[in-house]
Design an enzyme around this catalytic site. Structure first.
Site, mmCIF file in Angstrom:
data_model
loop_
_atom_site.group_PDB
_atom_site.id
_atom_site.type_symbol
_atom_site.label_atom_id
_atom_site.label_comp_id
_atom_site.label_asym_id
_atom_site.label_seq_id
_atom_site.Cartn_x
_atom_site.Cartn_y
_atom_site.Cartn_z
ATOM 1 N N CYS A 149 44.493 51.926 75.480
ATOM 2 C CA CYS A 149 45.336 51.311 76.281
ATOM 3 C C CYS A 149 44.473 50.667 77.588
ATOM 4 C CB CYS A 149 46.268 52.412 76.975
ATOM 5 S SG CYS A 149 45.455 53.660 77.758
ATOM 6 N N CYS B 134 42.444 53.223 79.665
ATOM 7 C CA CYS B 134 41.098 53.610 79.066
ATOM 8 C C CYS B 134 40.098 52.580 79.416
ATOM 9 C CB CYS B 134 41.520 53.594 77.617
ATOM 10 S SG CYS B 134 42.709 54.336 77.000
ATOM 11 N N ASP C 217 41.023 64.705 42.221
ATOM 12 C CA ASP C 217 40.459 65.810 42.381
ATOM 13 C C ASP C 217 41.310 66.816 43.105
ATOM 14 O OD1 ASP C 217 38.494 67.777 43.508
ATOM 15 O OD2 ASP C 217 38.686 66.966 45.346
ATOM 16 N N ASP D 262 37.395 63.595 47.300
ATOM 17 C CA ASP D 262 36.905 63.561 48.741
ATOM 18 C C ASP D 262 35.521 64.593 48.915
ATOM 19 O OD1 ASP D 262 37.979 66.414 48.280
ATOM 20 O OD2 ASP D 262 37.873 66.427 50.292
ATOM 21 N N ASP E 114 32.506 64.987 44.462
ATOM 22 C CA ASP E 114 33.219 64.076 43.708
ATOM 23 C C ASP E 114 32.467 62.618 43.758
ATOM 24 O OD1 ASP E 114 35.423 65.538 43.164
ATOM 25 O OD2 ASP E 114 36.132 65.374 45.046
#
Lengths: 60, 724
Positions: free
Chosen positions: B14, B17, B425, B613, B617
């Site tokens: 925003c 920020c 997986d 992940d 893998d």
């Protein structure tokens, strides 16, 4: 038809100004953050200064 | 010398920020300028003078931001990143030049096309002015195409840029020749318009790639890369992981990631190895246990002596496997290049045939024949073909990005559309990697026991205790911590006195339970032992993603083969496969085995999509034809994957597949449209009936049709697993 002698250069010159403007905006990184720029337009410079003063006052 | 440092800031969204961050950093005297970039979620800090210890200064910025509620991470710009930005900028410049030239030449061309009263000398002037604009513009703006075409020709290949470059150069050359002859027809406008349209496509393509790279890079920066070094005198020091060397002693707090391979020298804890091996039951770690980089310390502080660091850890072995797997991967030839390899020779053949036809069967001479041959090249120039693929791809990836999927590899969508086997997986992919109470039906797991356990568990941050609290919430069982003192023994459990009875909650050993009582090696376990009462066992299993079943069935319904490959134990994988209705699965797979299985499937002619992940893998992700990872995946896996999805749900995978299928369909329709356009236009050009006006209209019309067709992708209805 003689008018072309100055109309064509005039048209080209105007076009070149536009091109130069675009190149300048590109070189000065104005396309880096398109999202942020939409918000920055709404900031009041004075507000920011005041806010910072307030902050330093409360600190001191 | 000034230097600029970049940070990735989490949760930037925003205008407030921007102001808070820039304002706060502006108060720091050492900082000359701080600027937030909302599009890239990054912050650039410019120091007033050259600073010596960057680590310390970065710390200062990070802690300043932490105070106002932002989490920032140092961001290292890579060469690829800078190179990408540069290419994007130069394409934009080329596009601006081509646009400028196209607009101005069109101004002159329209006058010439209309010019009934225009005399020859005026027309000649117009042509010379056009030449003056177009020749430099086409030289500059066409560079990206000429370079790419030259590289392709040097490698004895044909890509789309070869016919494009040829058409632009020949068009300019022919027009110049015509101008010199004071002829009526020139095609300057066609040449620059072509470049302008194609550069739009090229720029969009580049922008999409840059965006994907930048987001992927941001995701990487979110990973911690600090280690706590323990000195001999007992004081600790934070250092970057890259600085670690063997034989140093590091301290890892509960919840922290172990930064390097090593041996535990003191402390006791459980280690979550799921990201490395796929196994869900935490392993016990005590003195002399070997631990590996990338695993997570669950409870209890550990002091670890490093045995190996970057360069020879388990992780590096995996990366080596990954690289070998990648080399074995046949290079995918993109659809556009495949189309070009058919199209370019055909076009060149047609142009040559036109030239010979006119030369042999008419009396226009070699000049007239050449002009007609070039007209064929102009009209067949793959303007629509050049846009056909990039426009679809840009629309597709922005659509996917909005639904939480990042397309990392440019040709990923094309490869995904060809898939016929899906390999999942288990841990962290089909499951969330969060434990869930598994034996709620057990007669001992009564609300009374749960409430008693919750009294102790409430204060602990151990994942199993958290899961117990969640289980209580689900059953509306109050979770109020006991008021009496709770003692926590790291790596063992909790002890407290409730209503004058000593209650223990923790592992089997902590509660003093015989190994033969209710043996279990399938679930993570937590025991509750109240003095004088029978011990209660709470079993936990990894929680399945809400929509895992739906997603697996979606693929099965579409006649795709679905396979489960897990590094986890047999019992656990058996149960998961049964739950999902999968008949093909394999447990306790080593990374090497996963690759072998994928290679076997590929050898049988199937195209494999791998979704995973873990670090284990990563090689499989590289070996598969196309791969997807969740954003919670290990860094190496995200690097290897072609797509990354940021969601608790798995339905993103289905959406990515749907969009890829539809994209491929639209690309083929676009190719077909381009072919139809050519079939109509080429005879006219070959017959010498082409005028510059027709060329201009045909060219822009085909580009618009192709773009409009690509935009239809936005209307596709995408799969969503039902809520809740």
């Amino acid at each position: 038809m003689e008018s072309l002698i100055y109309l064509i250069p005039a048209a080209l010159f105007l076009g070149l100004i536009g091109l130069a403007g675009f190149m300048w905006s590109l070189r000065s990184n104005q396309y880096e953050d398109l999202e942020g720029a939409t918000y920055r337009a709404l900031f009041e410079e004075d507000d920011i200064e005041e806010e910072q003063k307030e902050k330093s006052n409360t600190k001191g | 010398m000034f230097r600029i440092e970049h940070f990735v800031v989490e949760g930037l969204h925003c205008p407030k920020c921007i102001r808070e961050i820039e304002g706060t950093l502006g108060e720091n005297d050492k900082i000359k300028n701080a600027r937030v970039n909302l599009s890239t979620q990054r912050l650039a800090v410019e120091w007033k003078e050259a600073v010596e210890d960057t680590l310390q200064n970065s710390e200062e910025v990070i802690s300043a931001l932490e105070k106002i509620g932002f989490k920032a991470f140092p961001f290292k710009t890579t060469n690829a990143q800078l190179e990408g930005d540069k290419v994007g900028k130069s394409l934009l410049k080329a596009m601006a030049v081509a646009g400028f030239a196209a607009a101005n030449v069109m101004l002159l061309s329209v006058a010439v096309w209309d010019g009934g009263e225009m005399n020859e000398s005026t027309r000649s002037l117009m042509h010379w002015v056009s030449a003056l604009i177009v020749l430099p513009a086409a030289t500059y703006a066409g560079m990206p195409f000429y370079k790419s075409a030259w590289n392709a020709l040097k490698g004895r290949r044909l890509n789309m840029d070869v016919p494009i470059s040829l058409a632009v150069i020949l068009t300019c050359g022919m027009s110049l020749f015509q101008t010199y002859l004071k002829a009526t027809e020139t095609y300057y406008d066609a040449a620059v318009m072509l470049l302008f349209f194609l550069l739009i496509g090229r720029f969009l393509d580049q922008k999409m790639r840059n965006h994907a790279r930048s987001v992927a890079h941001n995701l990487m920066s979110y990973k911690e890369s600090k280690a706590t070094l323990l000195h001999e005198d007992g004081h600790t020091e934070e250092i970057a992981t890259e600085m670690l060397v063997p034989n140093q002693i590091i301290q890892v707090i509960p919840g922290g990631k172990i930064p390097a391979d090593g041996t535990v020298i003191s402390g006791m804890s459980d280690i979550d190895t799921s990201l490395v091996t796929g196994e869900t039951v935490p392993q016990k770690a005590e003195k002399d246990t070997e631990v590996f980089a990338g695993t997570i310390n669950v409870n209890g502080t550990l002091n670890i002596k490093i045995t190996s660091t970057t360069g020879n850890t388990l992780l590096d072995e995996i990366i080596e496997l990954m690289e070998t797997a990648e080399q074995g991967r046949a290079k995918y030839v993109r659809l556009a290049d495949r189309a070009a390899s058919i199209y370019a020779p055909l076009v060149h053949f047609l142009a040559a045939a036109t030239f010979l036809g006119w030369l042999l069967f008419s009396n226009v001479g070699w000049q007239g024949s050449l002009i007609n041959a070039i007209a064929v090249l102009i009209i067949t120039c793959p303007c629509a073909l050049g846009l056909a693929v990039p426009v679809v791809q840009v629309v597709a990836s922005s659509r996917l990005f909005k639904s939480g999927i990042l397309v990392k590899a440019a040709d990923g969508l094309e490869r995904l559309a060809e898939v016929d086997t899906v390999i999942f997986d288990k841990t962290g992919t089909l499951t969330l990697g969060q434990p869930e109470l598994a034996n709620a039906d057990d007669e001992n797991v009564t609300p009374f026991n749960l409430e008693l356990a919750a009294k102790l568990a409430k204060t602990s941050s151990h994942p199993l205790c958290r899961a117990l609290i969640v289980a209580c919430h689900d059953r509306d069982i109050p979770t109020i911590a006991t008021e009496s003192e709770i003692h926590e023994e790291p790596g063992m459990g909790l002890k407290a006195t409730v209503n004058n009875i000593t209650v223990k909650l923790g592992n089997r050993e902590w509660c003093g339970i015989n190994q033969n009582y209710l043996p279990n090696n399938r679930y993570s376990e937590l025991w509750l032992k109240a003095e004088g009462a029978k011990p209660v066992l709470f079993c936990f299993k990894d929680r399945m993603r809400e929509d895992a079943l739906d997603v697996v069935h979606w693929f099965l319904r579409r006649q795709l083969k679905v396979i489960l490959l897990s590094g986890d134990r047999k019992d656990v994988v058996d149960e998961a496969a049964e739950e999902l209705g999968l008949s093909r699965y394999k447990y306790e797979c080593k990374p090497q085995e996963k690759i072998e299985i994928i290679e076997r499937i590929k050898a049988s002619g199937d195209k494999v999509l791998m979704i995973g992940d873990g670090i284990n893998d990563a090689p499989a992700l590289s070996a598969a034809n196309v791969s997807i990872s969740p954003s919670t995946a290990a860094e190496v896996s995200q690097n290897a994957a072609d797509f990354i999805f940021q969601s608790q749900k798995l339905d993103s995978v289905v959406r990515a597949y749907q969009v890829s299928l539809n994209s491929r369909k639209l690309v083929f329709i676009n190719f077909a449209l381009a072919a139809i356009y050519n079939m109509i236009a080429v005879p006219f050009a070959a017959a010498g009936l082409l005028t510059p006006l027709i060329a201009a209209i045909a060219m822009s019309l085909s580009s618009i049709v192709v773009t409009a067709n690509a935009l239809r992708l936005n209307f596709q209805k995408l799969y969503r697993s039902h809520e809740g």
